[in-house]
Write a protein that holds these residues in place. Structure first.
Motif, PDB file in Angstrom:
ATOM      1  N   LYS A   1       0.866  -1.168   0.000  1.00  0.00           N
ATOM      2  CA  LYS A   1       0.000   0.000   0.000  1.00  0.00           C
ATOM      3  C   LYS A   1       0.908   1.226   0.000  1.00  0.00           C
ATOM      4  O   LYS A   1       1.678   1.426   0.930  1.00  0.00           O
ATOM      5  CB  LYS A   1      -0.896   0.023   1.246  1.00  0.00           C
ATOM      6  N   PRO A   2       0.865   2.064  -1.063  1.00  0.00           N
ATOM      7  CA  PRO A   2       1.755   3.224  -1.123  1.00  0.00           C
ATOM      8  C   PRO A   2       1.691   4.039   0.169  1.00  0.00           C
ATOM      9  O   PRO A   2       0.621   4.357   0.662  1.00  0.00           O
ATOM     10  CB  PRO A   2       1.201   4.016  -2.319  1.00  0.00           C
ATOM     11  N   ASN A   3       2.852   4.370   0.690  1.00  0.00           N
ATOM     12  CA  ASN A   3       2.952   4.965   2.014  1.00  0.00           C
ATOM     13  C   ASN A   3       3.567   6.350   1.904  1.00  0.00           C
ATOM     14  O   ASN A   3       4.749   6.497   1.572  1.00  0.00           O
ATOM     15  CB  ASN A   3       3.817   4.059   2.904  1.00  0.00           C
ATOM     16  N   THR A   4       2.750   7.390   2.172  1.00  0.00           N
ATOM     17  CA  THR A   4       3.229   8.765   2.083  1.00  0.00           C
ATOM     18  C   THR A   4       4.334   9.025   3.086  1.00  0.00           C
ATOM     19  O   THR A   4       5.328   9.693   2.788  1.00  0.00           O
ATOM     20  CB  THR A   4       2.067   9.743   2.320  1.00  0.00           C
ATOM     21  N   HIS A   5       4.172   8.496   4.301  1.00  0.00           N
ATOM     22  CA  HIS A   5       5.183   8.700   5.344  1.00  0.00           C
ATOM     23  C   HIS A   5       6.526   8.127   4.923  1.00  0.00           C
ATOM     24  O   HIS A   5       7.569   8.760   5.124  1.00  0.00           O
ATOM     25  CB  HIS A   5       4.705   8.052   6.646  1.00  0.00           C
ATOM     26  N   TYR A   6       6.505   6.959   4.306  1.00  0.00           N
ATOM     27  CA  TYR A   6       7.746   6.339   3.849  1.00  0.00           C
ATOM     28  C   TYR A   6       8.371   7.173   2.731  1.00  0.00           C
ATOM     29  O   TYR A   6       9.589   7.327   2.658  1.00  0.00           O
ATOM     30  CB  TYR A   6       7.486   4.912   3.378  1.00  0.00           C
TER      31      TYR A   6
END
Length: 406
Positions: A226-231
């Motif tokens: 799941k694409p992770n903005t924080h990462y």
């Protein structure tokens, strides 16, 4: 860093080229005007500052540049906004709304409510509370009402450097993979780079050695299930640290979403060490992840002769390198290494445990989070030479000490 709507780039085929501002007289004048505006806004509200910034933008075609520079100036790096109120705003709202519900509507209802609450708070707190103080503090914690109490003004040149760096950092928000080649560098620079990779929790596979250089394959945020903005932000935060390394090159594979059609297209981005970007990170500073920092704090309170060291040597393994988180040193000369395995994807875990096996070190303690589902990842610990310590949310020093004794 800049939000996605303030990032500006163009394409050359599939290659993404971020916007950069030259340090010419026009751009320096814009930066100077914005810095002066922020200096004059000190002591005022964020809302009033934003209104002045909108007036400054006007109808000019470069409004996105001005807005991006203003966004950087309003960040924690330069500006400190705080709620200024003699009374707690949430408490005031709760008390005012409760009193209002009990008061019949009439022209003086608001003033009556404020005076009633002022009298009650004066009695409760043992000091005079005025209706005007309640009115001023009622919504003082809303963003527009917060006060700019400190502004650490950068030079116009420094602001433009930060803007250019932020535009390049924004490219990594949509990266699926970054391949970094670092070569012929001082060993201390490698160690600094690896510490930053650990600090930001980046999923990295390292190949090579200090003599010939390293190839680092870093998973990007769009490679996750799941694409992770924080990462993605963590990956972007790595770039200023990389600028302290002398010789390197990187190539990023991007997944770019069209803002109009919603379709996703592939893109590429490349960067060399002689890129002209300027880092605002201090060189050589030691950083820790939150998990490691908490462990260090708890170790300092533990009653033990074992000394915990953050600086460790690289462990060479065939075609790769392993960088333990800590070294444990006893006064009698014994030395052990500690590696903390937190929260990673199955593919990365397989690489990590493969490294542990290849290293073949029996002086290594491996602390593993119980939240990891190793069975689903197909990982078996039967042939792992390291001593295993399990932990839940926090790694306890006593668990590591118990492993040492056994």
């Amino acid at each position: 860093m800049l939000p996605s709507d303030l990032l500006m780039h163009r394409y050359s085929g599939e290659t993404v080229i971020p916007k950069r501002l030259p340090l010419n007289s026009d751009n320096l004048a814009i930066a100077t005007e914005l810095i002066t505006l922020f200096q004059a806004a000190k002591g005022g509200t964020r809302g009033e500052l934003n209104r002045q910034l909108q007036e400054l933008e006007g109808e000019s075609t470069d409004y996105r540049i001005k807005r991006g520079l203003a966004h950087l100036l309003s960040s924690d790096a330069f500006s400190t906004f705080e709620t200024v109120s003699p009374l707690d705003p949430p408490m005031l709202r709760q008390r005012v709304f409760a009193l209002s519900a009990q008061t019949a509507p009439h022209p003086q209802a608001t003033q009556t409510t404020l005076q009633t609450l002022a009298d009650r708070l004066t009695e409760e707190l043992g000091r005079e509370v005025l209706p005007t103080q309640i009115q001023a503090g009622l919504y003082a914690d809303l963003a527009d009402n917060q006060i700019l109490i400190e502004f650490d003004a950068p030079s116009p040149e420094a602001l433009l450097h930060r803007y250019n760096l932020s535009q390049v950092q924004g490219v990594f928000y949509r990266a699926s993979q970054v391949i970094l080649n670092a070569h012929r560098n001082d060993p201390g620079e490698y160690k600094l780079l690896f510490r930053y990779l650990k600090l930001f929790g980046l999923m990295t596979y390292i190949e090579g050695d200090a003599d010939h250089g390293f190839t680092l394959t870093i998973d990007g945020p769009t490679s996750l299930f799941k694409p992770n903005t924080h990462y993605g932000l963590k990956l972007a935060m790595m770039l200023p640290a990389l600028l302290h390394v002398t010789k390197w090159s990187l190539a990023a594979t991007l997944q770019l979403k069209d803002s109009y059609s919603g379709t996703v297209r592939s893109g590429r981005f490349t960067l060399e060490s002689d890129n002209g970007l300027v880092s605002h990170y201090p060189p050589g500073k030691t950083y820790d992840s939150m998990l490691e920092a908490g462990f260090v704090e708890r170790w300092a309170k533990a009653k033990t002769e074992w000394k915990l060291e953050r600086e460790v040597d690289l462990i060479p393994i065939p075609g790769s390198v392993m960088i333990p988180d800590f070294r444990l040193v006893h006064p009698d000369g014994r030395v052990l290494l500690l590696e903390i395995v937190g929260y990673w994807r199955p593919e990365y875990l397989k690489k990590k445990f493969s490294q542990v096996r290849q290293a073949g070190r029996n002086d290594l303690i491996l602390a593993i989070s119980e939240r990891l589902n190793l069975d689903n990842a197909g990982i078996k610990l039967d042939n792992t030479p390291a001593t295993i310590v399990w932990f839940k949310d926090q790694l306890a020093p006593k668990a590591v000490l118990a492993a040492i004794e056994t």
